[in-house]
Design a protein around this motif. Structure first.
Motif, mmCIF file in Angstrom:
data_model
loop_
_atom_site.group_PDB
_atom_site.id
_atom_site.type_symbol
_atom_site.label_atom_id
_atom_site.label_comp_id
_atom_site.label_asym_id
_atom_site.label_seq_id
_atom_site.Cartn_x
_atom_site.Cartn_y
_atom_site.Cartn_z
ATOM 1 N N THR A 132 -58.782 43.534 -13.187
ATOM 2 C CA THR A 132 -58.994 44.183 -14.283
ATOM 3 C C THR A 132 -60.009 45.079 -14.358
ATOM 4 O O THR A 132 -59.794 46.275 -15.073
ATOM 5 N N TYR A 186 -55.802 31.180 -18.098
ATOM 6 C CA TYR A 186 -55.844 32.158 -19.000
ATOM 7 C C TYR A 186 -55.334 31.876 -20.425
ATOM 8 O O TYR A 186 -55.906 32.024 -21.423
ATOM 9 N N ASP A 187 -54.204 31.205 -20.338
ATOM 10 C CA ASP A 187 -53.306 30.735 -21.685
ATOM 11 C C ASP A 187 -54.267 29.865 -22.589
ATOM 12 O O ASP A 187 -54.512 29.911 -23.687
ATOM 13 N N SER A 194 -62.000 39.242 -20.908
ATOM 14 C CA SER A 194 -62.129 38.705 -22.051
ATOM 15 C C SER A 194 -63.772 38.562 -22.529
ATOM 16 O O SER A 194 -64.466 38.323 -21.449
ATOM 17 N N ASN A 233 -57.616 36.666 -22.016
ATOM 18 C CA ASN A 233 -57.117 37.463 -21.060
ATOM 19 C C ASN A 233 -58.353 37.629 -20.070
ATOM 20 O O ASN A 233 -59.429 37.437 -20.270
#
Lengths: 159, 584
Positions: free
Chosen positions: B284, B558-559, B567, B564
């Motif tokens: 990311t 992550y959930d 984050s 995310n």
């Protein structure tokens, strides 16, 4: 001492930098550079060795290894008057150790050290080529021979 | 290639010109003893163990540095040769601290082996007196130096200077006072040592060892109030079997997990899960930097030896470093926050042990920046592969006879991407697998996820790959000498990249400073890097999931917890920052 100054404004560092610039691309030039550095500063403290490392790219550990390998390089400052006690064979059998011990006692320091006032430094060396005068000490360029320990205070008083 | 005809112990053979007598003897199946020799790294003829008679030569010659020439005749086992080697060895042993019974290298010591091989039965020269003993340097979080066991072979100096270009140790003084140490005899912890431990890996004796965490780990296991969680890095499974007589390159993941479980720990997890998480965060970060014009190249941050090297020598690249913590630190942070909450465990009572192929992780784990996620340290203790092997031995576990078992759920199921983290190029490949899918929004088929250009043991690898229409310029370096070359070329404006992977140890973690020590007789002739890396690539190939973002545990994490990748919460717990340190 000023060797760690970034812009090398003091004269000693400028001089050393000039030596390094002239020598650094020659293979095996480290010993020559260190000789010159010792000429300029009188000895090779950590700041001087770092300065050499920074400007030659030679690792500090390697420089320290070379400095400690060769007896002529010194990590400690030398005195205004450099005493060298001959510990060659002839001087040794004629009692050089007693002279050395007395010097240590009078000056209250060990071989390799320098007095606090910077007046004397004490080193031991091998034959100075005056065996007929054994035991011999040198102070700067003066030679004193056929010594007994009790002469030591009188000789030191001359300086 | 020009060849020459020579005779070794009466056996005629033809060898390439320039071969050393030592190598030529190997070709004739004649074994010449060595001590300071380490192929390509330390060939200096210092220890005189390999002396041989050369017809016509004035004196005995060191086989490791003597090049063959036409008509050369060598005798390797005359009385004269045996006597010379034996006296030399006796002299080496005369001031060696002969604490073999309690030495960590007992039975894996090149000096001990030589003593047996040369049939030394009496050491005529006196041992060290207490007065002559040198102080032990245990200042470093990672490395302990006991010069009383040092044989002055200089292998550590050679690897530190020539391979790693860290250059913090050297031979100091001369004659009987000769010793290995740092400039101005400073403790190792006060130098720019990066804790990579390559010096330990090449030490023939017990002069260099890791700063052990075994006692505190045993204490934690024995403490009923402590919930002890082990995590193992990918490269550990590629080497631990060597300590128990398995062949180099023989996979033993299942046995390793069984062995750890039998030590009495509460859970055994796989750091590879942490690696999968690292890929999510680092991938990311890479995407963000590419899309938003951030600082490029992005350089990986998994290798704490590399990080400290950068902090000392390349502070101008600190902003290029990924802010990601290394996988085991991320994993420790997850264990003490998400997992502790989920399982209802007080993080204060959780004791996380990382088993690593690495000594630098010991330093990393105690960095101040690694305490911010749960309020406690992410990782409580770091064991090297060697220390784990010692604990298994101490526990009386018959490693070879163990059944294979799996890592514990739910943190034990990693993907192939996490596994290959242990080899040079692996982090890069794992990242590309995820970045490619994210950018295309599709799932690349299995046959398209092997990035062969970044595999292999070359010190510096370069590649350009097209990911969803974007050209990404890649470089991979392993070994800090190679990292230095790469960074110098970037500094000089000669090369440009978008993404760089750097691992401190040559070949990556599989050849880490914490791995099982192989003697020079093995190391010099076997490519440990390739053999061990093969285990990881095989395991990757065999796993059903081979991309980090496909790991269901990661999705859940992550959930339920981080939202995310990248984050704010993820940043707080899973990322870190770096400090410019002085050059010395």
């Amino acid at each position: 001492m000023g060797v760690d100054c970034g812009n090398c404004s003091d004269e000693k560092s400028r001089k050393l930098l000039a030596v390094i610039e002239a020598e650094k691309d020659n293979p095996g030039s480290l010993i020559r550079i260190l000789h010159e550095a010792q000429e300029i500063y009188g000895y090779l403290p950590i700041e001087v060795q770092k300065f050499v490392a920074d400007n030659t790219g030679i690792p500090l550990a390697e420089i320290y290894g070379v400095v400690t390998f060769y007896a002529q390089f010194s990590l400690k400052p030398k005195g205004q008057n450099k005493i060298n006690v001959c510990l060659g064979t002839a001087c040794y059998v004629k009692g050089a150790e007693g002279i050395l011990d007395r010097l240590k006692k009078e000056l209250n320091m060990d071989v390799g050290d320098c007095t606090e006032d910077g007046k004397f430094s004490l080193d031991a060396c091998r034959c100075v080529g005056a065996c007929g005068l054994a035991p011999v000490i040198m102070i700067n360029d003066d030679c004193y021979g056929r010594l007994v320990p009790d002469q030591v205070p009188g000789i030191l008083a001359k300086y | 290639m020009k060849t020459v005809n020579i005779k070794i112990d009466g056996v005629a053979l033809t060898v390439p010109e320039g071969t050393t007598v030592l190598e030529a003897a190997r070709m004739a199946n004649v074994s010449i003893p060595t001590l300071c020799f380490l192929k390509d790294i330390n060939q200096i003829g210092a220890c005189r163990m390999c002396v041989v008679e050369i017809k016509g030569a004035r004196a005995l010659q060191a086989a490791c540095v003597y090049p063959v020439s036409e008509g050369l005749e060598v005798i390797t086992n005359s009385q004269k040769v045996r006597d010379a080697r034996k006296v030399t060895l006796e002299l080496i042993l005369s001031n060696h601290d002969r604490q073999c019974l309690t030495c960590v290298r007992s039975e894996n010591c090149e000096l001990q082996k030589l003593s047996k091989q040369l049939n030394v039965k009496d050491i005529r020269f006196k041992a060290l007196t207490d007065k002559e003993m040198q102080p032990i340097d245990n200042s470093s979080a990672s490395i302990v130096r006991n010069n009383n066991k040092c044989v002055l072979c200089r292998r550590c100096v050679a690897v530190c200077q020539k391979v790693q270009t860290v250059s913090v140790i050297e031979t100091i003084e001369r004659g009987f006072r000769t010793r290995i140490g740092c400039a101005f005899d400073k403790p190792l912890a006060e130098t720019s040592c990066v804790n990579c431990g390559q010096c330990i890996a090449v030490c023939p004796v017990g002069a260099l060892t890791e700063n052990t965490h075994i006692p505190q780990v045993w204490n934690a296991i024995a403490d009923p109030d402590k919930y002890v969680v082990f995590q193992t890095a990918p490269a550990v499974r590629a080497s631990i079997g060597e300590a128990f007589g398995l062949a180099i390159g023989e996979r033993c993941t299942g046995k390793m997990v069984s062995a750890i479980r039998r030590l009495g720990v509460d859970k055994v997890f796989d750091t590879d899960t942490g690696a999968d998480l690292t890929i999510m965060e680092e991938g990311t970060e890479l995407l963000n930097r590419i899309k938003n014009g951030g600082k490029l190249p992005l350089i990986t941050s998994c290798s704490p030896g590399w990080i400290k090297f950068c902090e000392h020598n390349y502070p101008d690249f600190l902003d290029n470093l990924s802010s990601c913590k290394s996988p085991h630190q991320m994993f420790g942070a997850v264990l003490k926050t998400y997992y502790a909450q989920k399982m209802g465990i007080d993080p204060a009572k959780m004791y996380v042990v990382s088993v690593m192929p690495c000594t630098a992780k010991k330093f990393e784990a105690q960095r101040e920046e690694m305490k911010n996620s749960s309020g406690y340290v992410d990782v409580d203790a770091v064991l090297t592969t060697r220390e784990l092997a010692r604990m298994i031995e101490e526990a009386g576990i018959d490693f070879k006879a163990l059944p294979d078992t799996d890592f514990d759920d739910p943190m034990g199921n990693a993907t192939g991407a996490g596994v290959i983290f242990g080899a040079t190029g692996g982090v890069m490949e794992a990242a590309l697998r995820t970045v490619a899918d994210v950018l295309t929004g599709e799932s690349a088929p299995m046959e398209k996820i092997d990035y062969h250009a970044v595999r292999g043991i070359e010190g510096i690898k370069e590649a350009e790959v097209e990911v969803a229409g974007i050209k990404v310029r890649l470089a991979v370096a392993s070994g800090l000498g190679n990292a230095r070359k790469l960074l110098d070329s970037i500094r000089a404006g000669k090369a440009q990249y978008d993404f760089i992977e750097i691992m401190a140890c040559p070949g990556g973690c599989v050849n880490g400073g914490g791995q099982i020590i192989q003697p020079s007789s093995v190391r010099s002739w076997t490519d440990l890097r390739t053999e061990r890396a093969k285990i990881l690539y095989d395991e990757d190939k065999a796993l059903p999931l081979r991309k980090s973002h496909d790991n269901p545990m990661i999705k859940e994490l992550y959930d339920e917890f981080y939202g995310n990748p990248g984050s704010e919460k993820a940043h707080h717990d899973l990322h870190t920052h770096y400090i410019a340190r002085g050059k010395y």
